[in-house]
Design a protein around this motif. Sequence first.
Motif, short mmCIF file in Angstrom:
data_model
loop_
_atom_site.label_atom_id
_atom_site.label_comp_id
_atom_site.label_asym_id
_atom_site.label_seq_id
_atom_site.Cartn_x
_atom_site.Cartn_y
_atom_site.Cartn_z
N ALA A 93 0.83 -1.21 0.00
CA ALA A 93 0.00 0.00 0.00
C ALA A 93 0.86 1.25 0.00
CB ALA A 93 -0.93 -0.02 1.21
N LEU A 94 1.94 1.26 0.80
CA LEU A 94 2.85 2.40 0.81
C LEU A 94 3.56 2.56 -0.53
CD1 LEU A 94 4.44 2.02 4.37
CD2 LEU A 94 3.00 3.91 3.58
N ALA A 95 3.91 1.45 -1.15
CA ALA A 95 4.60 1.51 -2.44
C ALA A 95 3.72 2.12 -3.52
CB ALA A 95 5.05 0.11 -2.86
N ARG A 96 2.40 1.96 -3.40
CA ARG A 96 1.50 2.52 -4.41
C ARG A 96 1.30 4.02 -4.24
NH1 ARG A 96 -1.17 -2.52 -3.54
NH2 ARG A 96 -2.52 -1.59 -1.94
N TRP A 102 10.95 5.20 -1.92
CA TRP A 102 11.31 3.79 -1.82
C TRP A 102 10.68 3.21 -0.56
CZ3 TRP A 102 13.74 2.97 2.73
CH2 TRP A 102 14.60 3.95 3.23
N VAL A 103 10.41 1.91 -0.60
CA VAL A 103 9.76 1.22 0.51
C VAL A 103 10.42 -0.14 0.67
CG1 VAL A 103 7.59 0.36 1.47
CG2 VAL A 103 7.57 2.35 -0.07
N SER A 104 10.89 -0.45 1.91
CA SER A 104 11.60 -1.71 2.16
C SER A 104 11.06 -2.37 3.43
CB SER A 104 13.10 -1.47 2.32
OG SER A 104 13.65 -0.89 1.15
N LEU A 105 11.18 -3.68 3.47
CA LEU A 105 10.82 -4.47 4.65
C LEU A 105 12.11 -4.86 5.36
CD1 LEU A 105 8.64 -5.97 6.32
CD2 LEU A 105 8.98 -7.92 4.79
N THR A 106 12.21 -4.52 6.66
CA THR A 106 13.42 -4.79 7.42
C THR A 106 13.07 -5.45 8.75
OG1 THR A 106 13.42 -2.66 8.60
CG2 THR A 106 14.46 -2.71 6.43
N ALA A 113 10.39 0.45 6.26
CA ALA A 113 11.06 1.74 6.18
C ALA A 113 10.80 2.33 4.81
CB ALA A 113 12.56 1.60 6.42
N CYS A 114 10.49 3.61 4.77
CA CYS A 114 10.25 4.24 3.47
C CYS A 114 10.69 5.70 3.50
CB CYS A 114 8.77 4.14 3.07
SG CYS A 114 7.62 4.92 4.20
N LEU A 115 10.94 6.22 2.32
CA LEU A 115 11.28 7.64 2.17
C LEU A 115 10.05 8.32 1.58
CD1 LEU A 115 13.55 9.76 2.41
CD2 LEU A 115 14.03 9.36 0.00
N VAL A 116 9.56 9.32 2.29
CA VAL A 116 8.33 10.01 1.90
C VAL A 116 8.68 11.42 1.43
CG1 VAL A 116 6.05 10.79 2.65
CG2 VAL A 116 7.03 8.67 3.57
N ARG A 117 8.06 11.82 0.31
CA ARG A 117 8.27 13.16 -0.23
C ARG A 117 6.94 13.90 -0.28
NH1 ARG A 117 11.92 13.27 -5.55
NH2 ARG A 117 11.03 15.36 -5.44
N PRO A 118 6.53 14.55 0.80
CA PRO A 118 5.27 15.31 0.78
C PRO A 118 5.34 16.43 -0.25
CG PRO A 118 6.09 15.03 3.03
CD PRO A 118 7.19 14.63 2.11
N ARG A 326 13.11 -7.27 1.76
CA ARG A 326 12.34 -7.13 0.53
C ARG A 326 12.21 -5.67 0.17
NH1 ARG A 326 5.97 -8.95 -0.15
NH2 ARG A 326 5.67 -8.21 -2.28
N ALA A 327 12.37 -5.35 -1.08
CA ALA A 327 12.17 -3.99 -1.57
C ALA A 327 10.83 -3.93 -2.30
CB ALA A 327 13.30 -3.57 -2.50
N PHE A 328 9.87 -3.26 -1.71
CA PHE A 328 8.57 -3.10 -2.36
C PHE A 328 8.65 -2.08 -3.49
CE2 PHE A 328 7.44 -4.45 1.95
CZ PHE A 328 6.57 -5.49 1.69
N LYS A 329 9.52 -1.08 -3.29
CA LYS A 329 9.62 0.00 -4.26
C LYS A 329 11.03 0.55 -4.24
CE LYS A 329 7.15 4.32 -5.42
NZ LYS A 329 6.06 5.22 -4.95
N CYS A 330 11.58 0.79 -5.44
CA CYS A 330 12.93 1.34 -5.54
C CYS A 330 12.84 2.71 -6.20
CB CYS A 330 13.82 0.37 -6.31
SG CYS A 330 13.99 -1.25 -5.52
N ALA A 331 13.79 3.05 -7.05
CA ALA A 331 13.76 4.35 -7.70
C ALA A 331 12.57 4.46 -8.63
CB ALA A 331 15.06 4.57 -8.48
N GLY A 332 11.95 5.64 -8.67
CA GLY A 332 10.85 5.86 -9.60
C GLY A 332 9.54 5.28 -9.11
N PRO A 333 8.47 5.49 -9.89
CA PRO A 333 7.16 4.97 -9.52
C PRO A 333 7.13 3.45 -9.49
CG PRO A 333 6.98 6.62 -11.27
CD PRO A 333 8.43 6.26 -11.13
#
Length: 339
Positions: A93-96, A102-106, A113-118, A326-333
């Motif tokens: 859900a965060l990756a979408r 980026w969104v990762s499972l640790t 953990a994720c990086l958010v850009r409001p 696990r990386a749910f999301k990396c660079a870009g959409p």
Amino acid sequence: MNLDNRRVVLPPLDTEQDQLLAHALQIDGRAPFRRIAEVLGVSDQTVARRYSRLRSAGTLRVVGLTDPLRLGEVPWFVRVRCAPSAAGAIGEALARRPDTAWVSLTSGGTEIACLVRPRTTGGGDTLLLEKLPRTPQVAEVSGHCVLHVFFGQDLSLLTKSGPLTAAQVAALRPANAPDNLLSDPAPAYPLDEADHRLLDVLARDGRAAVGELAAATGRPPTTVRRRMAELREAGVLYFDVDFAPRVLQRNFRAALWLNVVPSDIEAVGGTLASHPEVSFAAATTGDFNVYASVTTPDAGAFYRYLTGPVAALPGILGTSTAPIHRAFKCAGPLERRDR
């Protein structure tokens, strides 16, 4: 990333050739295949065919990204502690979300953990304080503001570990690229709606044809080319390579948080930026005020890195590490692909 049940057949890995191509694209993601072929000493058909196969398999792709600090955005590291049974659904859900980079499972499958850009001031508060804590099975949410990036943006592991020679790098470096993209907060660079449409297409495909970009923006191709050059020169737009760990044969990834004496933060960040194991490093708010993303061939190499280069850093009061499962999301959409 496994976001559906499709199986993607990965092309056979030609380590040397794939690393050369990946490094060349890291230097200039929009370099013509003809120019890359000349530098690598192969045919342009070979370069185009190899990139197409790796791109289709989700092994490697070029994305056009923006520096949040140059757009007046304040990025946040968000850490979500949740029940293991809910981690997959929450991570996806965060990756979408369009505001996650980026969104990762640790941490044994219990922390995301994720990086958010409001996009707007206070946008991080909405995600941190309103939506996530109300999600079932979320135990704790914490946020850490990113204050300064020591290594990242258009620089990656390929920059430090890629096989290209200095002469090859110089031959590929774009003339309109700034010397240093790493920035501190600054007044927001103005963008209009056409710019946003341009950047949206490039975020999905950094090598999108000028005709496609012209159609998306409603601007003539010559205007599109000029605007891309302006955005790159201003440090707003840069091109990155999203690649699978197998390209560099580094299959162990971990998050490293450091509690550093304030007077040593700059020195620690600069040293981390030089380490070949570090793909990203930044100063943040919080007790653990320096973050680094670390990639090594295996767990043994990570142990040697912790007990060697990290242990030698000045002003370290404490460390926290977590393997990235696990990386749910990396660079870009988000892309639906099996990595």
